[in-house]
Design a protein around this motif. Structure first.
Motif, PDB file in Angstrom:
ATOM      1  N   ASP A  79       0.826  -1.212   0.000  1.00  0.00           N
ATOM      2  CA  ASP A  79       0.000   0.000   0.000  1.00  0.00           C
ATOM      3  C   ASP A  79       0.861   1.264   0.000  1.00  0.00           C
ATOM      4  O   ASP A  79       0.556   2.227  -0.710  1.00  0.00           O
ATOM      5  CB  ASP A  79      -0.928   0.004   1.209  1.00  0.00           C
ATOM      6  CG  ASP A  79      -2.249  -0.693   0.925  1.00  0.00           C
ATOM      7  OD1 ASP A  79      -2.284  -1.517  -0.012  1.00  0.00           O
ATOM      8  OD2 ASP A  79      -3.243  -0.429   1.632  1.00  0.00           O
ATOM      9  N   PHE A 148      -5.080   5.158   0.174  1.00  0.00           N
ATOM     10  CA  PHE A 148      -4.111   4.056   0.264  1.00  0.00           C
ATOM     11  C   PHE A 148      -3.178   4.240   1.462  1.00  0.00           C
ATOM     12  O   PHE A 148      -2.757   3.258   2.072  1.00  0.00           O
ATOM     13  CB  PHE A 148      -3.306   3.925  -1.027  1.00  0.00           C
ATOM     14  CG  PHE A 148      -3.894   2.949  -1.996  1.00  0.00           C
ATOM     15  CD1 PHE A 148      -3.453   1.640  -2.053  1.00  0.00           C
ATOM     16  CD2 PHE A 148      -4.922   3.319  -2.846  1.00  0.00           C
ATOM     17  CE1 PHE A 148      -4.000   0.728  -2.928  1.00  0.00           C
ATOM     18  CE2 PHE A 148      -5.490   2.421  -3.728  1.00  0.00           C
ATOM     19  CZ  PHE A 148      -5.031   1.117  -3.771  1.00  0.00           C
ATOM     20  N   CYS A 152      -2.877   1.560   4.538  1.00  0.00           N
ATOM     21  CA  CYS A 152      -1.546   1.104   4.954  1.00  0.00           C
ATOM     22  C   CYS A 152      -1.454   1.119   6.479  1.00  0.00           C
ATOM     23  O   CYS A 152      -1.029   0.138   7.099  1.00  0.00           O
ATOM     24  CB  CYS A 152      -0.479   2.006   4.338  1.00  0.00           C
ATOM     25  SG  CYS A 152       1.179   1.754   5.024  1.00  0.00           S
TER      26      CYS A 152
END
Length: 197
Positions: A79, A148, A152
Motif C-alpha cells: 500500500d 491508500f 496502509c
C-alpha cells in the motif's frame, strides 16, 4: 472490530474512486492505441497505477480477513508503494491543476462617453470535455493516494492487534494448562500418600 470495518470501508472506497479514473484515462489512451502511437509517459503512468491499484484493492478486500495474521505487514508495504506510485503519477500530470476547463459568457454593456463596450452578446457557458475529464482524474488520483495511505496504517494496526490477541490467548491457555498439570500432580501425590498409610 472497528478498525477491521474501517479497513473494509476504505478499501471499497478506493475501488469506487479508481474505477472512474480508469474509465476516463482509458478514453484518452484509446486513440493512441488505435493509431499505434506512443502514449505520453505522464498519462500512461497514471493509467497503469490506477489499474494496478484497483486490482490490488479488490484482491486484498476479499483476502485480508483470511490471511490477516501473516499478510498484514505485506499489505501495508504494498500500500505504501502504491502511495509512492500515485504521487509519481500526480506529479507528472501536475500541469493540469492550473488548467481552466470552462468559460462563461455574460451579456454586459458599458457606455463611456460616445463609446459602447460589450463583454458578450448572451449568457453562455462552455466546458472543455477533455480538460474536465483529465482534471477530474487527477483530483481523484489525489483522493486515492490519501486512501491508500490510510489503509496502509490500518492494515498494520490490525496486524498488531491480531498478534497481541493471539499472544494473550496463548498465554492464558498455557498458564491454565500449567496450573491444571500442577493440581493433577498434587492430587496424585496425596492419593499415593494415603495408599501407603
Amino acid at each position: 472490530m472497528l478498525s477491521s470495518a474501517l479497513f473494509t470501508g476504505v478499501r471499497i472506497l478506493e475501488v469506487i474512486v479508481a474505477l472512474p479514473i480508469i474509465g476516463m484515462l482509458g478514453w484518452f489512451v484509446n486513440p493512441y492505441v488505435e493509431n499505434n502511437q506512443d502514449v505520453p509517459d505522464a498519462l500512461l503512468t497514471l493509467f497503469i497505477v490506477s489499474i494496478l491499484a484497483c486490482a490490488w484493492a479488490l484482491v486484498t478486500l476479499f483476502q485480508f480477513h483470511r490471511y490477516r495474521s501473516m499478510s498484514g505487514p505485506f499489505i501495508a508495504v504494498v500500500d505504501i508503494c502504491f502511495v509512492g506510485a500515485w504521487i509519481a503519477g500526480i506529479y507528472l500530470n501536475r500541469g493540469i491543476s492550473d488548467a481552466n476547463c470552462s468559460s462563461l459568457s455574460v451579456p454586459v454593456g458599458i457606455q463611456i462617453g460616445d463609446h459602447d463596450y460589450s463583454g458578450g452578446d448572451s449568457w453562455g457557458a462552455h466546458v472543455s470535455k477533455s480538460c474536465a475529464m483529465f482534471k477530474a482524474s487527477w483530483v481523484l488520483a489525489i483522493i486515492d493516494c490519501v486512501l491508500f495511505f490510510i489503509t496502509c496504517l490500518l492494515s498494520w494496526t490490525l496486524y498488531r492487534h491480531h498478534r497481541y490477541d493471539n499472544r494473550h490467548v496463548h498465554k492464558e491457555y498455557t498458564g491454565g494448562r500449567r496450573s491444571g498439570s500442577t493440581s493433577t500432580y498434587s492430587t496424585h501425590r496425596r492419593h499415593h500418600r494415603h495408599a501407603h498409610v
